[in-house]
Design an enzyme around this catalytic site. Structure first.
Site, PDB file in Angstrom:
ATOM      1  N   LYS A 103       0.859  -1.180   0.000  1.00 16.10           N
ATOM      2  CA  LYS A 103       0.000   0.000   0.000  1.00 16.10           C
ATOM      3  C   LYS A 103       0.895   1.229   0.000  1.00 16.10           C
ATOM      4  CE  LYS A 103      -2.933   2.920   2.680  1.00 16.10           C
ATOM      5  NZ  LYS A 103      -3.286   3.310   4.058  1.00 16.10           N
ATOM      6  N   GLY A 164      -7.908   9.593  10.099  1.00 18.17           N
ATOM      7  CA  GLY A 164      -8.144   9.698  11.532  1.00 18.17           C
ATOM      8  C   GLY A 164      -9.214  10.690  11.939  1.00 18.17           C
ATOM      9  N   ALA A 190      -9.393   5.922   4.746  1.00 13.71           N
ATOM     10  CA  ALA A 190      -9.314   7.084   5.639  1.00 13.71           C
ATOM     11  C   ALA A 190     -10.640   7.793   5.786  1.00 13.71           C
ATOM     12  CB  ALA A 190      -8.260   8.088   5.173  1.00 13.71           C
ATOM     13  N   GLY A 191     -10.956   8.154   7.027  1.00 11.97           N
ATOM     14  CA  GLY A 191     -12.095   8.995   7.328  1.00 11.97           C
ATOM     15  C   GLY A 191     -13.299   8.317   7.943  1.00 11.97           C
ATOM     16  N   ASN A 212      -8.398   1.988  10.427  1.00  8.94           N
ATOM     17  CA  ASN A 212      -7.600   1.665  11.598  1.00  8.94           C
ATOM     18  C   ASN A 212      -8.114   2.428  12.819  1.00  8.94           C
ATOM     19  OD1 ASN A 212      -4.043   1.885  12.477  1.00  8.94           O
ATOM     20  ND2 ASN A 212      -5.717   0.909  13.513  1.00  8.94           N
ATOM     21  N   THR A 213      -8.018   3.766  12.767  1.00  7.40           N
ATOM     22  CA  THR A 213      -8.364   4.579  13.931  1.00  7.40           C
ATOM     23  C   THR A 213      -9.796   4.359  14.385  1.00  7.40           C
ATOM     24  OG1 THR A 213      -6.807   6.257  13.157  1.00  7.40           O
ATOM     25  CG2 THR A 213      -8.351   6.919  14.865  1.00  7.40           C
TER      26      THR A 213
END
Length: 265
Positions: A103, A164, A190-191, A212-213
Site C-alpha cells: 500500500k 483519523g 481514511a475517514g 484503523n483509527t
C-alpha cells in the site's frame, strides 16, 4: 451475501471487504483480538512504525497476525517523498521474503495527512517498474484516480475524509465518479468513524474499506471491529440489492387503489 461475491485484488480473492490496520491499539493482544473480530483477511502494517522482524529484541507483530493466516499489506505511512516510500517498500519486500503487494501513500501535509498526488504518481511508477503490485492511497480526485489505474496500480484507495478524522464520506459525488470509471477495485481509505460510515461507502459501490483509527480509538475496539464487519456486509448487500428511488413525496407501502373502502366507492 453470496460467498461468490469476492473481492479480487491482483489476482487474489478475498471474502472480506474490510481491510484493517494495526496501529494505536492498547497492546498486541488487543490488536490480534480486534483484527479477528473484524473478519478482515488483509491487514496493513506501517513498516516505519511496526516491528515485523527488523528489530529482533522487540515484539514481532507477525506473531499476532501470522502471514499464513492473513495477507500482510506493508504500507508507507509517514513517508513524505517518493524516494522514501520506494525505499520502505523495498525493505518490506526483503522482510517478507519477496512479498510484492504493498500500500503506497506519500503524504503532503503533516496536519491533514493529505496525499501528495504528484509524488504519489512518481513513486507508483517506480514501484510498478520494480515489480510491485501497488494499492495506492490518493485524494478523491477522479482524474488522479484514473491516472493511477492507467499506470498499473492494482487498487485505488481514495480518502473519504482526512486520515483519523472520523468524518465519514464527505464527497459522495467524487467517489461515485471514481467508481463509475474504474476497472480496478476502489477501496475507501481514511475517514471512516463508525459502522454507518462504512455502510455508506459500500452502498455507493466501493469494493472495500480500509480503516484503523475508527476501530483502535473506539472505547471498545473489539466490539467496534465486529460492528464494522457487519456495516461492511450490510452496505454491500444494500448495493447489490439496489435501493428504491428517492422521491419528494410519500408513496404508500399498501396503495389505496382498488380497495373496497376507497373514497367515493
Amino acid at each position: 451475501m453470496s460467498k461468490q461475491d469476492l473481492l479480487t485484488i491482483a489476482g487474489r480473492d478475498f471474502q472480506s471487504r474490510l481491510l484493517v490496520g494495526t496501529g494505536k491499539y492498547q497492546d498486541m493482544a488487543q490488536t490480534g483480538e480486534a483484527i479477528r473480530a473484524s473478519g478482515a483477511e488483509i491487514v496493513t502494517v506501517a513498516i516505519r512504525r511496526t516491528n515485523i522482524g527488523q528489530n529482533a529484541d522487540e515484539e514481532n507483530l507477525l506473531d499476532v497476525i501470522p502471514p499464513d493466516e492473513f495477507t500482510i499489506l506493508p504500507n508507507t505511512a509517514g513517508c513524505y517523498t517518493a524516494a522514501d516510500a520506494v525505499r520502505v517498500c523495498r525493505l518490506a519486500r526483503e522482510l517478507l521474503n519477496g512479498h510484492t503487494l504493498v500500500k503506497l501513500e506519500v503524504l503532503g501535509d503533516e496536519k491533514t495527512l493529505y496525499p501528495d498526488v504528484p509524488a504519489t504518481l512518481e513513486a507508483a511508477e517506480q514501484l510498478i517498474n520494480d515489480g510491485f503490485e501497488v494499492m495506492v492511497y490518493t485524494s478523491d480526485d477522479p482524474i488522479a484516480a484514473q491516472r493511477l489505474e492507467q499506470m498499473g496500480c492494482v487498487a485505488v484507495m481514495p480518502l473519504a475524509s482526512p486520515i483519523g478524522s472520523g468524518l465519514g464520506v464527505q464527497n459522495h459525488y467524487n467517489l461515485m465518479t471514481i467508481i463509475e470509471n474504474a476497472n480496478v477495485p476502489i477501496i475507501v481509505d481514511a475517514g471512516v468513524g463508525t459502522a454507518s460510515d462504512a455502510a455508506v461507502a459500500m452502498e455507493l459501490g466501493c469494493d472495500g474499506v480500509l480503516m484503523n483509527t475508527a476501530i483502535a480509538a473506539a472505547k471498545n475496539p473489539v466490539l467496534m471491529a465486529s460492528a464494522m464487519r457487519k456495516g461492511i456486509e450490510a452496505g454491500r448487500e444494500a448495493f447489490l440489492a439496489g435501493r428504491m428511488p428517492r422521491r419528494r413525496f410519500a408513496s404508500a407501502s399498501s396503495p389505496l387503489e382498488g380497495t373496497f373502502w376507497q373514497s367515493g366507492s
